[in-house]
Scaffold this active site. Structure first.
Site, PDB file in Angstrom:
ATOM      1  N   ARG A  52      -1.099  -8.465  -4.409  1.00 60.12           N
ATOM      2  CA  ARG A  52      -1.377  -9.244  -3.213  1.00 60.12           C
ATOM      3  C   ARG A  52      -0.267  -9.187  -2.171  1.00 60.12           C
ATOM      4  O   ARG A  52      -0.528  -8.975  -0.979  1.00 60.12           O
ATOM      5  CB  ARG A  52      -1.622 -10.724  -3.573  1.00 60.12           C
ATOM      6  N   HIS A 130      10.216 -17.021  -3.584  1.00 61.79           N
ATOM      7  CA  HIS A 130       9.124 -16.207  -3.059  1.00 61.79           C
ATOM      8  C   HIS A 130       8.640 -16.892  -1.782  1.00 61.79           C
ATOM      9  O   HIS A 130       7.571 -17.498  -1.743  1.00 61.79           O
ATOM     10  CB  HIS A 130       7.993 -16.136  -4.098  1.00 61.79           C
TER      11      HIS A 130
END
Lengths: 306, 138
Positions: A52, A130
């Site tokens: 992704r 992240h």
């Protein structure tokens, strides 16, 4: 806008709002931005696997009229010959205008940014941060709930190595009245430095529990995570912990109708497939929003956003 | 026990008893050619027991390293047998290449030429964290 993005805390609340506003505009009028990054090149350096994050960045750049170079497998780069992060970055910066990087070592994007003349975006550094997943999470929460303040958020699963959890906690802890329910086995509890950050804030509260069922009825958002097999030094520990939580329709029996279920994906088995069709399941929409907010980020960091 | 007073050099005083060898190693005093005296467990009205280090040479003390190990020490600069300067130490906001990160997942374990940098995360607890991976050192 910032030069590099290593941690979600590099972005102020105002900058996050600007990115969300830009993403909303990109959602409303895709054609308006189709040449925004023409003649610009994005380099995607993935020293760890990704589906992704890498593809959404590449799709984002292409939709903005830009070009993409990079590698998805470190075995196809000079990293296998022992090249340092610094030298890899010096090289790639000659061929690109902005670099998105995922690396198994924590802090690798900081090491990269010290040597890079072009912006570096952290696309995941080990079990650490992240930030662009967090931007996707925040954009989804804003679209689903219309606000960040006053929400009760359950984070469930691997809170120790789950980098998306760490970044999301940092981001949501800024907002008034947010309550965190940290749901995990003892061995996978959130690191001290994350909890320290929460303890020093008077605007938020948190509880730690190993029982998902006990907190589900109170949640506005349930953020499920995968147990991070690749972070364990001992396979036996992973096997013992991997099935700690499996979200089923039965688990959701007492949940609010307005609950939003999120997951950074990929999932293994922590969300049963039967939940996918429940209207509260928003994790597939979340990854779509991830592409949009990454478009906004690329445009903003390259200074071409209107 | 008598230790000669020094004419030109440095006295590191009010070291927490037992900490002097750590400071000796951290400041690389073993590399000096001059006389260095380590006085352990001497009586102190303020501290009960303390350690003292006397260095018989003008020496550029790494105050950040000292502040990390023992922020309560005092550093006196001696010229012609007189104390000409007393430096109070405090925990530094940042320490560079004083300690190394032990987290096997940290980029500093594999990347050559990278400074080991820690920032003061909690002054009350003397807690430092690696700027790369957030691993703690106290």
């Amino acid at each position: 806008m910032i030069k590099h993005l290593n941690d979600i805390q590099d972005l102020s609340s105002d900058q996050i709002e600007q990115l969300i506003a830009l993403a909303e505009d990109m959602l409303a009028d895709r054609a308006k931005y189709q040449s925004a990054l023409a003649h610009r090149t994005l380099a995607t350096l993935f020293f760890e696997p990704s589906t992704r994050t890498r593809l959404s960045f590449e799709a984002a750049m292409l939709e903005l009229g830009g070009d993409v170079i990079g590698f998805a497998d470190p075995n196809s780069s000079s990293a296998t010959k022992g090249e340092s992060v610094a030298d890899t970055i010096r090289t790639v910066a000659c061929y690109s205008d902005i670099i998105v990087m995922r690396h198994p070592k924590e802090g690798a994007p900081i090491a990269a940014s010290l040597r890079s003349p072009v912006p570096i975006i952290n696309a995941g550094d080990g079990g650490h941060h992240h930030p662009t997943q967090t931007l996707a999470d925040l954009f989804t929460i804003r679209r689903e709930k219309g606000r960040f303040e006053g929400l009760t958020i359950g984070l469930c699963g691997d809170l120790k190595f789950g980098r998306t959890v760490h970044s999301l906690i940092h981001a949501m802890a800024r907002y008034e009245g947010v309550r965190f329910a940290l749901i995990s086995p003892q061995e996978l509890r959130a690191p001290d430095y994350i909890l320290e950050g929460l303890r020093t804030r008077s605007n938020v509260s948190y509880e730690e529990t190993d029982s998902l069922e006990s907190v589900v009825p109170r949640l506005d958002i349930l953020y499920m995570t995968r147990v991070q097999r690749e972070r364990f030094f001992n396979e036996a520990d992973y096997v013992r912990l991997k099935d700690s939580y499996i979200l089923t329709l039965k688990t959701l029996a007492d949940a609010k109708d307005s609950l939003t279920i999120l997951h950074p994906l990929p999932r293994v088995n922590e969300i049963a497939v039967e939940v996918d069709d429940d209207p509260r399941a928003r994790y597939f929409k979340q990854m779509y929003y991830g592409k949009i907010i990454r478009k906004a980020l690329l445009a903003a960091m390259l200074g071409v956003a209107p | 026990m008598n230790i000669d007073s020094i004419q030109n050099g440095i006295v590191i005083d009010h070291i927490q008893a037992g900490n002097s060898m750590s400071i000796y190693q951290l400041l690389h005093l073993d590399r000096l050619a001059c006389s260095v005296a380590i006085i352990k467990n001497c009586k102190s009205a303020k501290m009960g027991r303390k350690d003292i280090i006397k260095i018989d040479e003008d020496f550029d003390v790494n105050l950040d390293a000292l502040g990390f190990v023992d922020p309560n020490v005092t550093v006196s600069v001696i010229r012609d047998g007189q104390t000409v300067e007393k430096r109070k130490i405090s925990p530094p906001e940042r320490i560079v290449n004083v300690i190394r990160c032990n987290n096997p997942r940290c980029i500093t374990t594999t990347e050559p030429g990278l400074d080991h940098i820690f920032h003061l995360a909690d002054a009350a607890r003397g807690l430092y964290r690696c700027v790369y991976c957030d691993a703690a050192k106290q």
